[in-house]
Scaffold this motif. Structure first.
Motif: not given
Length: 434
Positions: A262-263, A311-316, A319-320
């Motif tokens: 996902e990242a 936003d999704k790129a930063i969060k995933t 998390e990874a």
């Protein structure tokens, strides 16, 4: 031929005896106080001498004197009813439950997990996590149950030794060799050992029932003991380089692969330019952290072309990164815990048992030579059985650590040292490994 001395019948090299008889015969003590003054006294003395000789002839038939004699007598003496298990009972004709049989049984019980048609990656992750948790918990429950049975059998032998001591003490007190105060001390030791036996009985029963509930069947008989740990040269879990284990572990980690994909997906959409702008803004916030006092500044999104994908790129990605760090930390902890438990179990098996074995043989020779008393022999043998308990506990710790290590390498969350099989943490798919 060995003359009878006032000693208990107990063999540290075999099962402990349940009673002592014929050691303290009245003839042995009356001889010491007889005063032959007439024919009747001489007749009594002759009878006593005959009894004494018969007793010694009986002892002389056995290679190790009283120990073998009273071992043979065991079959003629009723078992102490206080040494019968009240809860833990097994059918000797039932098939033995190996670890592999337990694995097959639990998978058969949860066949729905194997037949589930996992369509999405999330469904795959959920199913894989459930299966890993199921197998890990079952393996640890099997280890706990077998170890509890092993420790119960050792505790039974310890209690039998205390029972033998109590029987001898009662006879010595009866004929006047001991005072009541010394008998009370032995009675206290016996009651303490019996209490430990009752606790071990309940622990074995409870752990077995927990395992059988996991399997959905009670038609099994547990092995008598856990196997000895293999040599460290056979432990690939400790020989494989850490970096290689980390790579293989993350490849099997059900959730990490999802987060990483996902990242990468969102980072590709956002592009390197926008990601670089974000990193510059992040560095600025981190550098300014030393001046944070009353309020923490927020990111000024007007300076970046902010959108949902970024936003999704930063969060995933964050998390990874955290999962990667957590995975390596878990691996290090699991490896060192496995190494420590293996060393402990191996040392106890190879070193401590040899030392106690040598001390036991020496004590037996000194006992046969009448250099030490029965009580010293019993004390040394009880110390050896306490060492056997330590061995059983060390083996249990090693096999649990190995089960946790192998589950971790398969992608399961790390249970951590000292975790209990079947606990909420060990069954949760959201535990700290994720």
């Amino acid at each position: 031929m060995r003359l009878i001395d006032i000693r208990s019948a107990w063999t540290p090299l075999g099962p402990l005896l349940l009673s002592i008889s014929a050691l303290l015969t009245p003839g042995l003590f009356s001889m010491a106080h007889s005063q032959p003054a007439n024919a009747s006294v001489r007749t009594s003395q002759a009878a006593d001498s005959h009894t004494w000789r018969n007793a010694n002839n009986e002892v002389g038939r056995y290679a190790r004197g009283h120990i073998d004699l009273l071992k043979a007598e065991r079959g003629r003496v009723e078992r102490d009813p206080n040494l019968t298990f009240s809860a833990f009972k097994e059918d000797a004709a039932a098939p033995e439950l190996s670890e592999q049989a337990a694995r097959k049984a639990v998978l058969s019980l949860h066949a729905d997990l194997l037949s589930t048609q996992a369509i999405s990656s999330v469904e795959h992750y959920t199913r894989d996590t459930q299966l890993l948790s199921l197998l890990q918990t079952t393996q640890k429950l099997w280890i706990e149950a077998v170890s509890a049975k092993e420790q119960l059998n050792i505790q039974l032998r310890l209690t039998e030794a205390a029972s033998v001591s109590l029987e001898l003490a009662k006879r010595m007190e009866k004929v006047g060799n001991w005072g009541r105060n010394r008998l009370v001390e032995v009675e206290i030791s016996y009651q303490s050992a019996r209490n430990q036996l009752l606790l071990a009985d309940q622990a074995a029963f409870n752990s077995r029932q927990t395992l059988f509930k996991q399997l959905g069947s009670e038609q099994w008989r547990l092995p008598d003991a856990l196997p000895k740990p293999m040599s460290q040269s056979g432990l690939s879990e400790l020989l494989t380089p850490l970096d290689q284990q980390q790579t293989e572990r993350l490849a099997r980690h059900p959730q990490f692969s999802l987060v990483e994909k996902e990242a990468q997906y969102y980072e590709k959409i956002v592009g390197p330019t926008m990601l670089e702008q974000w990193r510059q803004q992040l560095d600025h916030l981190i550098d300014a952290s030393t001046s944070w006092t009353g309020a923490i500044p927020m990111l000024d999104r007007t300076k970046i072309l902010w959108n949902h994908d970024l936003d999704k790129a930063i969060k995933t990605r964050a998390e990874a990164l955290r999962m990667r760090i957590q995975s390596k930390s878990d691996l290090l902890q699991a490896r060192e815990h496995l190494r420590a438990t293996h060393t402990q179990a191996s040392d106890i098996l190879s070193t401590l048992q040899k030392l106690y074995g040598s001390a036991e043989e020496e004590a037996l020779m000194r006992y046969n030579g009448m250099f030490i008393s029965t009580w010293e022999l019993i004390a040394k043998a009880q110390a050896k059985m306490q060492a056997e308990l330590a061995v059983a506990q060390a083996k249990r710790s090693f096999w649990v650590a190995l089960a946790d290590m192998r589950a971790l390498l398969a992608g399961a969350p790390y249970a951590g040292p000292g975790s209990n099989a079947g606990s909420p943490d060990s069954n949760s798919s959201s535990s700290k490994g994720h």
